[in-house]
Design an enzyme around this catalytic site. Sequence first.
Site, PDB file in Angstrom:
ATOM      1  CE  LYS A  33      -0.532  -0.025   4.908  1.00 23.19           C
ATOM      2  NZ  LYS A  33      -0.811  -0.875   5.809  1.00 23.19           N
ATOM      3  CE1 TYR A 258      13.577  31.232   8.061  1.00 24.49           C
ATOM      4  CE2 TYR A 258      13.832  28.871   8.127  1.00 24.49           C
ATOM      5  CZ  TYR A 258      13.491  30.071   7.307  1.00 24.49           C
ATOM      6  OH  TYR A 258      13.720  29.910   5.828  1.00 24.49           O
TER       7      TYR A 258
HETATM    8  C1  LIG Z   1      -0.023  -1.866   6.605  1.00 22.39           C
HETATM    9  C2  LIG Z   1      -0.875  -3.297   6.814  1.00 22.39           C
HETATM   10  C3  LIG Z   1      -0.138  -4.728   7.068  1.00 22.39           C
HETATM   11  C4  LIG Z   1       1.278  -4.459   7.065  1.00 22.39           C
HETATM   12  O1  LIG Z   1       1.603  -4.064   8.446  1.00 22.39           O
HETATM   13  P1  LIG Z   1       3.219  -4.387   8.858  1.00 22.39           P
HETATM   14  O2  LIG Z   1       3.168  -3.893  10.083  1.00 22.39           O
HETATM   15  O3  LIG Z   1       3.859  -2.983   7.944  1.00 22.39           O
HETATM   16  O4  LIG Z   1       3.948  -5.532   8.632  1.00 22.39           O
HETATM   17  C5  LIG Z   1      -0.806  -5.709   7.088  1.00 22.39           C
HETATM   18  N1  LIG Z   1      -2.125  -5.765   6.780  1.00 22.39           N
HETATM   19  C6  LIG Z   1      -3.056  -4.534   6.689  1.00 22.39           C
HETATM   20  C7  LIG Z   1      -4.355  -4.809   6.712  1.00 22.39           C
HETATM   21  C8  LIG Z   1      -2.312  -3.382   6.665  1.00 22.39           C
HETATM   22  O5  LIG Z   1      -3.226  -2.259   6.551  1.00 22.39           O
END
Ligand SMILES: *Cc1c(COP(=O)(O)O)cnc(C)c1O
Length: 369
Positions: A33, A258
């Site tokens: 994702k 800054y």
């Molecule tokens: C992001 C996600 C994962 C992976 O999680 P990690 O902690 O990065 O291994 C697995 N399942 C779902 C539904 C996710 O949203």
Amino acid sequence: MIEATLKINIAALYNNAKYLIEKTNGGVIATVKNNAYNFGLEKVLHTFYNAGIRAFSTTSLKDSIYIRELYPNVMVFLLNPCEEFELLRKYKISCTLPSYDFLLKNKENMYDIYWHLEWAGIMRRSGCRSEEEFFQALEFASNNNINIDGIWTHFSYADEFDDKNTYLTEKSRWIDIQKKACSLCDFQYVHSQNSPSFARDGKLEGHTHIRPGIFLYGCMPYEIESTSEVYNKIQHVLDLTASVISIINLDLGESIGYCSSYVAEKDNTRLAVINIGYGDGLKRERIKNNIVEINGRRYELVSIMMSHTVAIVDNSVNVGDIARYYGKEIPVHEFTFRGVGSCSEQISYFNHNTLNVVYENIEYLGQVK
Ligand SMILES: *Cc1c(COP(=O)(O)O)cnc(C)c1O
């Protein structure tokens, strides 16, 4: 003088995929994702595919279609609920089935699609909220020619070690549901575990796949023992560097940045100005009580601007030296433990439009079509 540079080691991505495949008998659904955790979807897909991964999950329908167009022979799982039934059919995308109500509402349109029924657990983003609902959905689907190809859940406490041990509770509740469901039906896919859950338990019994993200991308999801196998087998993937562009000497009370963001606490304070800032995706929290590595030594960061950061250095540091913010010896997860944010959060901020992004060891991409 080099620009701020993000190196992505394709060989490490490949190695991590191979390692997880080996530990699960091929049972890996790679989570890709958000542009593959901001590592670049296309290159990551080619690398994982080349390593042997044949199942991918994402939250985006557009990305699901993209994966299918690249690879006709993989399982693509859409983690979010979706009512684009024609597209799901056309591109053979497996999709989450979020509730019994979804079935009632959409039963006419759900034919010829692979559904994975979701258990909400205590995550409750979507999924069946009670055991009754879960089994009602299974039964309804089987009576209406709707193909439930898998069941799944997502643990919300896998990287937490709270006093109540909530992870154990959510896990055992799921395992009860999962066992019962598997005694009633045959599923191609039974999956629940992200990286921290896999680190704690290995692949759970009765499960066909794990669904890791961050392990594939080379980071530890929590403070895992440095002597453990997984800690030593998973390889850090990214390397973020910039250059010292000037050296500034301040006397007691003089400031830099800054609104005098840093004020020297003594005479002859030697500062290095480095050409990377929050505009390149360094989180502001990254500089608080934090460090940068220059010539193999660590120095304290004291100020961050849009395209610059400032570190207190010694006489050995000079203009043109390379400053490393993340790398094998200064891994992303170290800063998670220092409170900067989760690994995926730190990585998500990297600005590929301003950083010089370099993919290394691209022979591990395999035969790109
Ligand atoms: C992001 C996600 C994962 C992976 O999680 P990690 O902690 O990065 O291994 C697995 N399942 C779902 C539904 C996710 O949203």
